[in-house]
Scaffold this motif. Sequence first.
Motif, PDB file in Angstrom:
ATOM      1  N   ASN A   1       0.729  -1.237   0.008  1.00 31.44           N
ATOM      2  CA  ASN A   1      -0.036  -0.013  -0.115  1.00 31.44           C
ATOM      3  C   ASN A   1       0.852   1.166  -0.068  1.00 31.44           C
TER       4      ASN A   1
ATOM      5  N   GLY B   1      -8.215   4.952   3.704  1.00 32.04           N
ATOM      6  CA  GLY B   1      -7.218   3.879   3.720  1.00 32.04           C
ATOM      7  C   GLY B   1      -6.799   3.165   4.948  1.00 32.04           C
TER       8      GLY B   1
ATOM      9  N   VAL C   1      -8.540  -1.062   4.675  1.00 34.90           N
ATOM     10  CA  VAL C   1      -7.465  -1.974   4.741  1.00 34.90           C
ATOM     11  C   VAL C   1      -7.202  -2.807   5.907  1.00 34.90           C
TER      12      VAL C   1
ATOM     13  N   GLN D   1      -3.010   5.773   1.028  1.00 32.87           N
ATOM     14  CA  GLN D   1      -2.040   4.608   1.049  1.00 32.87           C
ATOM     15  C   GLN D   1      -1.196   4.692   2.438  1.00 32.87           C
TER      16      GLN D   1
ATOM     17  N   SER E   1      -3.386   3.469   4.574  1.00 29.52           N
ATOM     18  CA  SER E   1      -3.544   1.745   4.352  1.00 29.52           C
ATOM     19  C   SER E   1      -2.477   1.111   4.848  1.00 29.52           C
TER      20      SER E   1
END
Length: 404
Positions: free
Chosen positions: A57, A233, A237, A355, A358
């Motif tokens: 990620n 994110g 995740v 990300q 994440s």
Amino acid sequence: MTDSRFSKPLIYMLIGSAIILALSLGVRHAFGLYLVPMSHEFGWGHNVFSLAIAMQNLIWGAVQPITGAFADKYGSKVVVAVGGLLYSLGLLLMAVSSTGWMLNLSVGLILGLALSATSFPVLLSAVGRAAPPEKRSMAMGIASAAGSFGQFIMLPSTLLLLQSFGWSAALVVSAILVALIVPLAWMLKAPMYVAPNAHSAESKPNLGFKDVLIIVKNHKPFWFLALGFLVCGFQVVFIGLHLPGYLIDHGYTATTGTIFLALIGLFNIIGTYSAGWLGGKFSKPHLLMWLYGLRGIAIIGFLMLPLSTWTIYAFGVIMGLLWLATVPLTNGIVANMFGVKYLSMLSGIVFFTHQVGSFFGGWLGGVNHDMTGNYNMIWAVSIILSVCGVLVHFFVTEEHVIHD
């Protein structure tokens, strides 16, 4: 009266983008099913697999602005085709990964690079450039919904492969399917939409990459939007990767976790499409505030109610409606702010913060579990972040900074 129909080139692009996103995100969302069998076979703690996914990620987000810039300059077709090749290679290498460093190379590095070329920022930007402004949010919602359909199809299919042939064979089959992205990339050829009066309008400044980046750097609403996407994110995740393991810890089978994730995928089709439709009629920042607030309420309800099959599946339905509904709204705001010429790059910058979230959602979930045997601390962080997601969007506007 506004024509609600899409042009034929845009429809062709939507079909191609839909199938590519279904394959790319469908396979990616099934990675959580590999955590337990691979960890058990090689004697890893949950943190080993979690770290590889977290690295994926982070790399995905870090290179996304660069991948987006290439797509803006050279077109989406070549970028997506190269991403499809890398995706297949990464899955094949993952199928023979027996050590932590091989897992980090395949799942972390190669698949992180591949996903930067085959997921939302590149594909939704291509759709956004081809769609007229009044239909852009809807078109992005349709393309986003396709990724959810892929999740709905791929999760039970992957579980069946895992149970019948083992995790390694399941990854080989996934690699073959993902290779279809390469020829599908040539469907991404709709021209950039040009308004009928664009040529007769007053001349607009011809801004380059550096000029746009300078404007973006000083535009605070853009960075508040990016901060909100970090919350998204972290939550998706953490839940997508660790919820199957959480349920196994509480005595449920892998099938229950798979059905949960499949329900997210199924109802996310409704959620993303509805978000795209609503984004064309109402304030996108206000819609995002509602989404993050409802996520926090759903998590609190899930944790407070007695755990049962019905509460698990109800949580899957509710989270599915809220899951990636943030994506067409967030990308739509970026397009409204800065136009579509550099949309892949700018969406990639916002996606980087997604990300980063994440990375921490995936990695810290594994660390918390290995240290305490539960996920209590990360659930609490997810609730706090929902509140943050509501607050930051008070400062997000859709005012045009750069016009199309």
